[in-house]
Design an enzyme around this catalytic site. Structure first.
Site, PDB file in Angstrom:
ATOM      1  N   HIS A   1       4.939  -5.128   8.544  1.00 51.87           N
ATOM      2  CA  HIS A   1       5.745  -6.187   7.934  1.00 51.87           C
ATOM      3  C   HIS A   1       7.142  -6.283   8.569  1.00 51.87           C
ATOM      4  O   HIS A   1       7.747  -7.353   8.607  1.00 51.87           O
ATOM      5  CB  HIS A   1       5.937  -5.933   6.430  1.00 51.87           C
ATOM      6  CG  HIS A   1       4.787  -6.309   5.562  1.00 51.87           C
ATOM      7  ND1 HIS A   1       3.602  -5.600   5.539  1.00 51.87           N
ATOM      8  CD2 HIS A   1       4.628  -7.319   4.669  1.00 51.87           C
ATOM      9  CE1 HIS A   1       2.783  -6.161   4.660  1.00 51.87           C
ATOM     10  NE2 HIS A   1       3.382  -7.202   4.114  1.00 51.87           N
TER      11      HIS A   1
ATOM     12  N   CYS B   1      -1.996  -2.178   9.665  1.00 48.89           N
ATOM     13  CA  CYS B   1      -1.155  -1.658   8.584  1.00 48.89           C
ATOM     14  C   CYS B   1      -0.898  -0.185   8.877  1.00 48.89           C
ATOM     15  O   CYS B   1      -1.856   0.593   9.001  1.00 48.89           O
ATOM     16  CB  CYS B   1      -1.894  -1.823   7.256  1.00 48.89           C
ATOM     17  SG  CYS B   1      -1.131  -1.005   5.839  1.00 48.89           S
ATOM     18  N   ASN B   2       0.358   0.199   9.008  1.00 43.97           N
ATOM     19  CA  ASN B   2       0.686   1.599   9.290  1.00 43.97           C
ATOM     20  C   ASN B   2       0.197   2.535   8.190  1.00 43.97           C
ATOM     21  O   ASN B   2      -0.341   3.609   8.465  1.00 43.97           O
ATOM     22  CB  ASN B   2       2.199   1.769   9.448  1.00 43.97           C
ATOM     23  CG  ASN B   2       2.717   1.157  10.729  1.00 43.97           C
ATOM     24  OD1 ASN B   2       2.908  -0.053  10.810  1.00 43.97           O
ATOM     25  ND2 ASN B   2       2.941   1.972  11.742  1.00 43.97           N
ATOM     26  N   THR B   3       0.400   2.134   6.938  1.00 43.47           N
ATOM     27  CA  THR B   3       0.012   2.994   5.813  1.00 43.47           C
ATOM     28  C   THR B   3      -1.492   3.218   5.794  1.00 43.47           C
ATOM     29  O   THR B   3      -1.962   4.344   5.602  1.00 43.47           O
ATOM     30  CB  THR B   3       0.475   2.372   4.477  1.00 43.47           C
ATOM     31  OG1 THR B   3       1.888   2.169   4.513  1.00 43.47           O
ATOM     32  CG2 THR B   3       0.133   3.272   3.309  1.00 43.47           C
TER      33      THR B   3
ATOM     34  N   TYR C   1       0.825  -1.206   0.000  1.00 43.97           N
ATOM     35  CA  TYR C   1       0.000   0.000   0.000  1.00 43.97           C
ATOM     36  C   TYR C   1       0.864   1.262   0.000  1.00 43.97           C
ATOM     37  O   TYR C   1       0.408   2.326  -0.377  1.00 43.97           O
ATOM     38  CB  TYR C   1      -0.881   0.046   1.261  1.00 43.97           C
ATOM     39  CG  TYR C   1      -2.113  -0.837   1.239  1.00 43.97           C
ATOM     40  CD1 TYR C   1      -2.364  -1.733   0.211  1.00 43.97           C
ATOM     41  CD2 TYR C   1      -3.033  -0.766   2.288  1.00 43.97           C
ATOM     42  CE1 TYR C   1      -3.489  -2.547   0.223  1.00 43.97           C
ATOM     43  CE2 TYR C   1      -4.163  -1.559   2.308  1.00 43.97           C
ATOM     44  CZ  TYR C   1      -4.392  -2.456   1.277  1.00 43.97           C
ATOM     45  OH  TYR C   1      -5.510  -3.246   1.303  1.00 43.97           O
ATOM     46  N   GLY C   2       2.091   1.124   0.483  1.00 42.08           N
ATOM     47  CA  GLY C   2       2.942   2.282   0.758  1.00 42.08           C
ATOM     48  C   GLY C   2       3.202   3.216  -0.408  1.00 42.08           C
ATOM     49  O   GLY C   2       3.498   4.390  -0.214  1.00 42.08           O
TER      50      GLY C   2
END
Length: 260
Positions: A186, A75-77, A44-45
């Site tokens: 991740h 998920c950070n993004t 996604y980044g």
């Protein structure tokens, strides 16, 4: 309110969010969980914000169809780009994950910390607002180009991975960081390789444990904590080849391939 035995839903752009799932599962073993790996669209980044929001809504709706009582955006993004929109659109508690800058900035002795994250996280409004709180700390930011892709391919210990990590970490070592913040779910799977490159004095921080504690707190506050004495079930879904997710889970769980 949803039934307390309904599952907690987690989603990520792929297999990385299992690092968050493991922490939640360890802290709350009686909770039922459903994990969704959107590996087809990983990473996604590098995607624009609008696309990240769209994918996050799609994942959320899939999990809500499975009667999830809470959604963990593992998920950070997705958190930094979409959680505001998700909370506005859906009537369910959301837990997000953000880079753990606060503990690193609080404990640093060199006044210099490193953060390894995706472009989507580092460019997000949420991240920029968080960084403003630590003007006295030097933050060495590094986009982890290519790392998620290699993890999704199952190439954790490849020569290419080693080369990328050395390229990204060397400037941080030269800048005298004493804390490295992993800003992507991740990346905890890279800790063994990262430790081989960083000096022993540099501590590595990720968000997993803090997210698990926050999940428990919100479940209690919302009165939806599963008080059953039975161990919870877990279901794993992916829309790509299940082999990498199965491998990350050390072949302990079945993974179902599903088109979503």
């Amino acid at each position: 309110m949803n039934n307390t035995t309904n599952p907690i839903g987690l989603f990520d752009s792929g297999v990385g969010g299992t690092s968050i799932w493991k922490e939640i599962h360890n802290l709350l073993p009686n909770e039922n969980t459903i994990y969704l790996a959107d590996s087809r669209n990983a990473p996604y980044g590098m995607r624009p914000k609008e696309e990240i929001v769209e994918l996050s809504c799609k994942n959320t709706e899939f999990l809500l169809e499975q009667n999830c009582k809470m959604i963990v955006v593992a998920c950070n993004t997705a958190t930094t780009n979409a959680i505001k929109e998700l909370r506005a659109k859906y009537d369910v508690p959301f837990i997000g994950i953000e880079p753990a800058i606060k503990p690193a900035a609080s404990f640093t002795k060199t006044q210099t910390i490193g953060i390894l994250a995706t472009k989507g996280t580092l460019n997000s409004e949420l991240f920029h607002k968080a960084v403003l709180n630590y003007k006295d700390i030097k933050i060495v930011e590094q986009v982890g180009h290519g790392l998620v892709k290699l993890i999704e391919e199952g190439s954790l210990e490849s020569a290419e991975m080693k080369e990328l990590l050395e390229t990204y970490l060397e400037p941080m070592i030269k800048a005298n960081i004493d804390y490295l913040v992993l800003g992507c779910s991740h990346y905890p799977y890279l800790i063994p390789q990262i430790k081989k490159i960083l000096p022993q004095s540099v501590k590595i921080i990720d968000s997993g444990e803090a997210v698990a504690k926050q999940t428990k707190n919100v479940l209690i506050y919302q009165d939806i904590l599963n008080t059953s004495s039975q161990r919870g079930y877990t279901t794993f879904y992916t829309n790509s080849n299940p082999a990498v997710l199965t491998n990350i889970l050390e072949n302990k769980y079945e993974v179902e391939e599903k088109d979503f």
